[in-house]
Design a protein around this motif. Structure first.
Motif, mmCIF file in Angstrom:
data_model
loop_
_atom_site.group_PDB
_atom_site.id
_atom_site.type_symbol
_atom_site.label_atom_id
_atom_site.label_comp_id
_atom_site.label_asym_id
_atom_site.label_seq_id
_atom_site.Cartn_x
_atom_site.Cartn_y
_atom_site.Cartn_z
ATOM 1 N N ASP A 1 30.553 -16.201 68.348
ATOM 2 C CA ASP A 1 30.458 -17.620 68.682
ATOM 3 C C ASP A 1 31.809 -18.289 68.463
ATOM 4 N N VAL A 2 32.187 -19.143 69.399
ATOM 5 C CA VAL A 2 33.462 -19.849 69.304
ATOM 6 C C VAL A 2 33.382 -20.860 68.169
ATOM 7 N N GLN A 3 34.333 -20.718 67.234
ATOM 8 C CA GLN A 3 34.471 -21.682 66.147
ATOM 9 C C GLN A 3 35.921 -21.661 65.682
ATOM 10 N N ALA A 4 36.445 -22.829 65.394
ATOM 11 C CA ALA A 4 37.852 -22.929 65.002
ATOM 12 C C ALA A 4 38.098 -22.197 63.694
ATOM 13 N N GLY A 5 39.179 -21.419 63.662
ATOM 14 C CA GLY A 5 39.592 -20.740 62.444
ATOM 15 C C GLY A 5 40.324 -21.691 61.525
ATOM 16 N N SER A 6 40.781 -21.176 60.394
ATOM 17 C CA SER A 6 41.409 -22.019 59.378
ATOM 18 C C SER A 6 42.697 -22.680 59.846
ATOM 19 N N ASP A 7 43.375 -22.090 60.835
ATOM 20 C CA ASP A 7 44.623 -22.694 61.299
ATOM 21 C C ASP A 7 44.485 -23.353 62.670
ATOM 22 N N ALA A 8 43.260 -23.674 63.066
ATOM 23 C CA ALA A 8 43.010 -24.363 64.335
ATOM 24 C C ALA A 8 42.145 -25.594 64.053
ATOM 25 N N GLY A 9 42.495 -26.708 64.675
ATOM 26 C CA GLY A 9 41.712 -27.928 64.510
ATOM 27 C C GLY A 9 40.429 -27.903 65.305
ATOM 28 N N ASP A 10 40.404 -27.109 66.366
ATOM 29 C CA ASP A 10 39.240 -26.988 67.229
ATOM 30 C C ASP A 10 39.453 -25.752 68.094
ATOM 31 N N ALA A 11 38.391 -25.236 68.646
ATOM 32 C CA ALA A 11 38.450 -24.126 69.598
ATOM 33 C C ALA A 11 37.308 -24.325 70.578
ATOM 34 N N GLN A 12 37.640 -24.294 71.867
ATOM 35 C CA GLN A 12 36.600 -24.454 72.879
ATOM 36 C C GLN A 12 37.123 -24.071 74.258
ATOM 37 N N PHE A 13 36.172 -23.835 75.170
ATOM 38 C CA PHE A 13 36.524 -23.584 76.562
ATOM 39 C C PHE A 13 36.776 -24.917 77.251
ATOM 40 N N ASN B 1 49.323 -26.320 63.090
ATOM 41 C CA ASN B 1 50.588 -25.908 62.472
ATOM 42 C C ASN B 1 51.706 -25.993 63.497
ATOM 43 N N PRO B 2 52.940 -26.251 63.026
ATOM 44 C CA PRO B 2 54.075 -26.286 63.956
ATOM 45 C C PRO B 2 54.239 -24.931 64.633
ATOM 46 N N PRO B 3 54.747 -24.898 65.804
ATOM 47 C CA PRO B 3 55.161 -26.041 66.626
ATOM 48 C C PRO B 3 53.983 -26.622 67.395
ATOM 49 N N ALA B 4 54.199 -27.718 68.050
ATOM 50 C CA ALA B 4 53.223 -28.334 68.964
ATOM 51 C C ALA B 4 51.927 -28.747 68.282
ATOM 52 N N VAL B 5 52.017 -29.270 67.068
ATOM 53 C CA VAL B 5 50.830 -29.744 66.349
ATOM 54 C C VAL B 5 50.086 -30.764 67.211
ATOM 55 N N GLY B 6 48.766 -30.594 67.314
ATOM 56 C CA GLY B 6 47.928 -31.518 68.075
ATOM 57 C C GLY B 6 47.734 -31.141 69.525
ATOM 58 N N SER B 7 48.503 -30.195 70.026
ATOM 59 C CA SER B 7 48.329 -29.780 71.417
ATOM 60 C C SER B 7 47.373 -28.588 71.489
ATOM 61 N N TRP B 8 46.884 -28.339 72.687
ATOM 62 C CA TRP B 8 45.993 -27.213 72.935
ATOM 63 C C TRP B 8 46.816 -26.037 73.427
ATOM 64 N N SER B 9 46.456 -24.856 72.981
ATOM 65 C CA SER B 9 47.218 -23.661 73.316
ATOM 66 C C SER B 9 46.299 -22.455 73.350
ATOM 67 N N LEU B 10 46.818 -21.363 73.899
ATOM 68 C CA LEU B 10 46.063 -20.126 73.831
ATOM 69 C C LEU B 10 46.088 -19.623 72.392
ATOM 70 N N PRO B 11 45.057 -18.936 71.951
ATOM 71 C CA PRO B 11 45.080 -18.321 70.624
ATOM 72 C C PRO B 11 46.195 -17.285 70.573
ATOM 73 N N ALA B 12 47.126 -17.451 69.651
ATOM 74 C CA ALA B 12 48.290 -16.556 69.573
ATOM 75 C C ALA B 12 48.921 -16.651 68.199
ATOM 76 N N GLY B 13 49.690 -15.632 67.858
ATOM 77 C CA GLY B 13 50.402 -15.650 66.590
ATOM 78 C C GLY B 13 51.367 -14.491 66.485
ATOM 79 N N PHE B 14 52.146 -14.503 65.418
ATOM 80 C CA PHE B 14 53.195 -13.513 65.206
ATOM 81 C C PHE B 14 52.629 -12.115 64.988
ATOM 82 N N LEU B 15 53.364 -11.123 65.496
ATOM 83 C CA LEU B 15 53.031 -9.731 65.260
ATOM 84 C C LEU B 15 53.419 -9.366 63.832
ATOM 85 N N GLU B 16 52.599 -8.558 63.193
ATOM 86 C CA GLU B 16 52.966 -7.965 61.918
ATOM 87 C C GLU B 16 53.985 -6.859 62.210
ATOM 88 N N VAL B 17 54.753 -6.457 61.219
ATOM 89 C CA VAL B 17 55.843 -5.500 61.425
ATOM 90 C C VAL B 17 55.375 -4.168 62.012
#
Length: 172
Positions: A132-144, A60-76
């Motif tokens: 166990d490491v496995q990509a979630g619904s909004d990640a294309g992959d997850a790994q060390f 998902n935007p931004p940075a689609v296709g790049s690798w990043s730390l697992p992160a996301g918006f805070l709920e209110v």
């Protein structure tokens, strides 16, 4: 130059540009107040295993296709460490207690489209997480990854995160 919204989110009046607090800001003459554009807060986790870091491939935007730390918006109503732990679980399938997170860094990211996010980054070790490491619904992959191996493979790291990842690995 930062783009301003065209209309006030409160009353719908057309906004003007006005010099306030040392900078140009959008201003609503009808409400008699500036319209602030604040960064959106995010929580993220760097899980370190020796010289590797757990990363997700963004779909998902931004940075689609790049690798990043697992992160996301805070709920209110969500403290940053709870958001970071939730995002880690949602994006990688592994869980961590917020008590096992160490505040590590903050990173203000300008996405170039007028949006900014402030990532509150926590650090933990692989021994502190479960599951166990496995990509979630909004990640294309997850790994060390070893960062050098990731880059040698021609993969990209989300803008602004590589130096923070390297620092987290070096200080663990």
């Amino acid at each position: 130059m930062m783009e301003f919204p065209n209309y006030c989110g409160e009353c719908g009046a057309e906004l003007e540009s006005k010099h306030i607090e040392g900078r140009e800001r959008a201003y609503c003459g009808h409400c008699s107040q500036p319209v602030y554009r604040n960064a959106k807060p995010c929580g993220g986790v760097l899980v370190i295993d020796d010289e590797q870091v757990l990363l997700v491939k963004r779909t998902n935007p931004p940075a689609v296709g790049s690798w990043s730390l697992p992160a996301g918006f805070l709920e209110v109503d969500e403290p940053p460490e709870l958001a970071a732990a939730r995002e880690l679980r949602e994006e990688t399938g592994v869980s961590v207690s917020p008590d096992d997170l160490e505040l590590f860094e903050t990173n203000l990211i300008d996405h170039g489209d007028g949006t900014h996010v402030l990532v509150i980054i926590y650090r933990t070790t692989r021994s502190a997480v479960s599951g166990d490491v496995q990509a979630g619904s909004d990640a294309g992959d997850a790994q060390f990854w070893h960062i050098e191996e990731l880059l040698e493979a021609g993969e990209s790291i989300e803008l602004g995160h590589e130096s923070i990842m390297r620092q987290a690995i070096a200080e663990t």
